[in-house]
Each structure stands twice: as C-alpha cells, then as structure tokens.
Write a protein that holds these residues in place. Structure first.
Motif, PDB file in Angstrom:
ATOM      1  N   LEU A   2     -58.109 -54.535  27.632  1.00 57.30           N
ATOM      2  CA  LEU A   2     -58.763 -55.163  26.580  1.00 57.30           C
ATOM      3  C   LEU A   2     -59.059 -53.835  25.428  1.00 57.30           C
ATOM      4  O   LEU A   2     -58.994 -53.856  24.286  1.00 57.30           O
ATOM      5  N   PHE A   3     -59.620 -52.831  26.150  1.00 51.46           N
ATOM      6  CA  PHE A   3     -60.174 -51.742  25.345  1.00 51.46           C
ATOM      7  C   PHE A   3     -58.848 -50.956  24.918  1.00 51.46           C
ATOM      8  O   PHE A   3     -58.871 -50.312  23.654  1.00 51.46           O
ATOM      9  N   GLU A   4     -57.766 -51.129  25.477  1.00 43.00           N
ATOM     10  CA  GLU A   4     -56.492 -50.407  24.768  1.00 43.00           C
ATOM     11  C   GLU A   4     -55.939 -51.131  23.754  1.00 43.00           C
ATOM     12  O   GLU A   4     -55.663 -50.455  22.400  1.00 43.00           O
ATOM     13  N   LEU A   5     -56.294 -52.434  23.779  1.00 40.25           N
ATOM     14  CA  LEU A   5     -55.778 -53.027  22.495  1.00 40.25           C
ATOM     15  C   LEU A   5     -56.880 -53.114  21.536  1.00 40.25           C
ATOM     16  O   LEU A   5     -56.150 -52.661  20.416  1.00 40.25           O
ATOM     17  N   ARG A   6     -58.237 -53.079  21.800  1.00 35.57           N
ATOM     18  CA  ARG A   6     -59.107 -52.686  20.788  1.00 35.57           C
ATOM     19  C   ARG A   6     -58.774 -51.026  20.141  1.00 35.57           C
ATOM     20  O   ARG A   6     -58.902 -51.121  18.764  1.00 35.57           O
ATOM     21  N   MET A   7     -58.431 -50.380  20.973  1.00 36.00           N
ATOM     22  CA  MET A   7     -58.153 -48.722  20.464  1.00 36.00           C
ATOM     23  C   MET A   7     -56.905 -48.871  19.504  1.00 36.00           C
ATOM     24  O   MET A   7     -56.842 -48.035  18.448  1.00 36.00           O
ATOM     25  N   VAL A   8     -55.953 -50.001  19.747  1.00 38.46           N
ATOM     26  CA  VAL A   8     -54.784 -49.913  18.916  1.00 38.46           C
ATOM     27  C   VAL A   8     -54.998 -50.407  17.632  1.00 38.46           C
ATOM     28  O   VAL A   8     -54.594 -50.119  16.452  1.00 38.46           O
ATOM     29  N   VAL A   9     -55.761 -51.696  17.553  1.00 40.83           N
ATOM     30  CA  VAL A   9     -56.022 -52.386  16.453  1.00 40.83           C
ATOM     31  C   VAL A   9     -57.251 -52.008  15.479  1.00 40.83           C
ATOM     32  O   VAL A   9     -57.058 -51.772  14.367  1.00 40.83           O
ATOM     33  N   GLU A  10     -58.403 -51.727  16.182  1.00 43.83           N
ATOM     34  CA  GLU A  10     -59.462 -51.646  15.381  1.00 43.83           C
ATOM     35  C   GLU A  10     -59.636 -50.493  14.562  1.00 43.83           C
ATOM     36  O   GLU A  10     -60.192 -50.335  13.318  1.00 43.83           O
ATOM     37  N   PRO A  11     -59.282 -49.156  15.079  1.00 45.79           N
ATOM     38  CA  PRO A  11     -59.250 -48.120  14.087  1.00 45.79           C
ATOM     39  C   PRO A  11     -58.471 -47.988  12.805  1.00 45.79           C
ATOM     40  O   PRO A  11     -58.757 -47.861  11.963  1.00 45.79           O
ATOM     41  N   ASN A  12     -57.130 -48.832  13.051  1.00 51.78           N
ATOM     42  CA  ASN A  12     -56.446 -48.742  11.980  1.00 51.78           C
ATOM     43  C   ASN A  12     -56.950 -50.179  10.968  1.00 51.78           C
ATOM     44  O   ASN A  12     -56.839 -49.763   9.628  1.00 51.78           O
ATOM     45  N   ALA A  13     -57.484 -50.972  11.593  1.00 52.65           N
ATOM     46  CA  ALA A  13     -58.330 -51.936  10.821  1.00 52.65           C
ATOM     47  C   ALA A  13     -59.470 -51.301   9.774  1.00 52.65           C
ATOM     48  O   ALA A  13     -59.628 -51.561   8.669  1.00 52.65           O
ATOM     49  N   ALA A  14     -60.094 -50.580  10.549  1.00 55.67           N
ATOM     50  CA  ALA A  14     -61.134 -49.707  10.008  1.00 55.67           C
ATOM     51  C   ALA A  14     -60.534 -48.947   8.585  1.00 55.67           C
ATOM     52  O   ALA A  14     -61.156 -48.881   7.672  1.00 55.67           O
TER      53      ALA A  14
END
Length: 243
Positions: free
Chosen positions: A102-114
C-alpha cells in the motif's frame, strides 16, 4: 470513512466471509459446500447466501462455476484496492507485505500528484486545503472529525491535479490512508504529530513549488509508513510475549 456498501455490509455474513478469506482462514481454492447444505449449516436462507456470494464475487473474492460450485478465488483476482476490501483487510490484521504494498503505491502516486497540484491548483482548492488542515489540527486524528478533515485534505489535493486518471485512484488512496491511520492508533496514541508534514506540503503547493511539493509528500508518506511499522512490530512483540 467507509463506503455506503461497506456500511451496509457491516456485521453481515458477506463481511464475515470476506474477513475469513482475507485473513487466510478460508484459503485460496477453498470449495464451499453446496448452496443448500451451506445455507443449512450457517442458518440462513438460500437467497441470503446467494446474495452474500454475489457481493463477494463482485469484489473478486469468490468465483462460481457450473457443477464446480463456489470457491475462494485466486488472490490475483481480488479487488485489493476496493475501499471495502481495504477496510476488511485491516479488520483481518494486515500482513507486513500488504502494508508495504500500500505504501509503495502511495509513494508512486502521491508525490507526483502533489507536484501536479502545485502546478495546477486553484485558489479555491488552496483555501479548501487550508480549511481542512485547520480542522485536522483542531480535532486530531484520534477523532472521526479529524480523520475526515485529513481525507478532505488529500482528496482536494488529488482533485487539484486535474488528472482524471489520478482522481480515479483517490478512493483507494484515501481508504489506505484512513485505515492505516486507524490501525496504527488502535492501541495507543499516534507516536508523533503529523500536522507539520501536512503543513509543509500545503506551503509548497501554495508557493507553486513543484519539486518542494513532491519532496514534502514523499516525506509525509515515509513517516506514515514508519509509524505503521511501529504498530505492526508492537503487534508481533505482543504476540511473541503471549507464546
């Protein structure tokens, strides 16, 4: 914090079966008795049992085939990012690998979303994020109001990307945030105050600092994982002391 369907299934037989499957109590390939026999075993009508299996099949947990009956589907078929399944996975006690995934997914998506949000956000979205963060700070993540404000903060940030594909992932990302937050404070208070990291992220987005927003979100997710790891290790230590 739960979808409408999750609230409807709360305490239902479908939910009970889902938790048993996700925990491994009912392993992949497990074949259920015939509909008539199983309905008698669990003390429910065949129509109600059929509806429970229909709900689980829609989420990829079970599959039914003519003459072969109903069985637990392969894990690769499970809709693991379904918000209901995320909630039930944490009820079933998530594995360390599942949490890391889950956190790998968050790390892929959220920094780029930010980063996209820093470039594309509107003033109205920025004001809404500030309001959500203020509510989060006021109520704290130990309360429903505080967690709802946290959800709102992250949802607005995802919407500020103006990327429909990313926004489509928002419900899964928000569910992962919600249930890891609840999970890591179920036995004790959160080990640290997460407001400063959220504030740093908001400041970078407000300044249209693309790389700063990316770095701030990366740090926010990294620290959230560290907090969750502490909770999981506490569980293992407690389990070991009881052996």
């Amino acid at each position: 914090m739960q979808s409408v369907s999750a609230q409807r299934l709360q305490g239902s037989f479908a939910q009970q079966l889902a938790v048993m499957i996700l925990s491994g109590e009912l392993p992949e390939g497990h074949v259920f008795p015939s509909e008539l026999d199983y309905a008698e075993q669990v003390g429910m009508s065949r129509a109600a049992l059929r509806e429970a299996f229909r709900m689980l099949a829609a989420k990829g947990l079970v599959e039914s085939r003519p003459k072969a009956g109903t069985r637990v589907a392969s894990r690769r078929q499970w809709s693991l990012l379904d918000p209901d399944l995320l909630a039930w996975q944490f009820e079933a006690k998530p594995s360390l690998k599942f949490v890391f995934d889950l956190f790998e997914l968050r790390m892929v998506v959220e920094p780029n979303a930010a980063a996209f949000a820093a470039e594309r956000r509107s003033e109205a979205q920025l004001a809404a994020m500030r309001e959500a963060l203020d509510m989060m700070a006021l109520h704290g993540l130990a309360t429903d109001k505080g967690r709802f404000a946290d959800q709102r903060f992250h949802m607005i940030m995802m919407e500020a990307t103006h990327n429909d594909a990313m926004i489509a992932l928002a419900s899964s990302i928000l569910a992962a945030i919600a249930w890891t937050t609840i999970y890591k404070q179920r036995k004790r208070a959160l080990p640290r105050d997460p407001i400063p990291e959220h504030r740093a992220l908001l400041d970078a987005i407000a300044a249209s600092d693309i790389e700063g927003a990316r770095a701030a979100m990366t740090e926010l997710v990294r620290l959230a994982l560290a907090d969750t790891e502490i909770s999981l290790l506490d569980d293992d230590a407690t389990k070991g002391s009881q052996l």
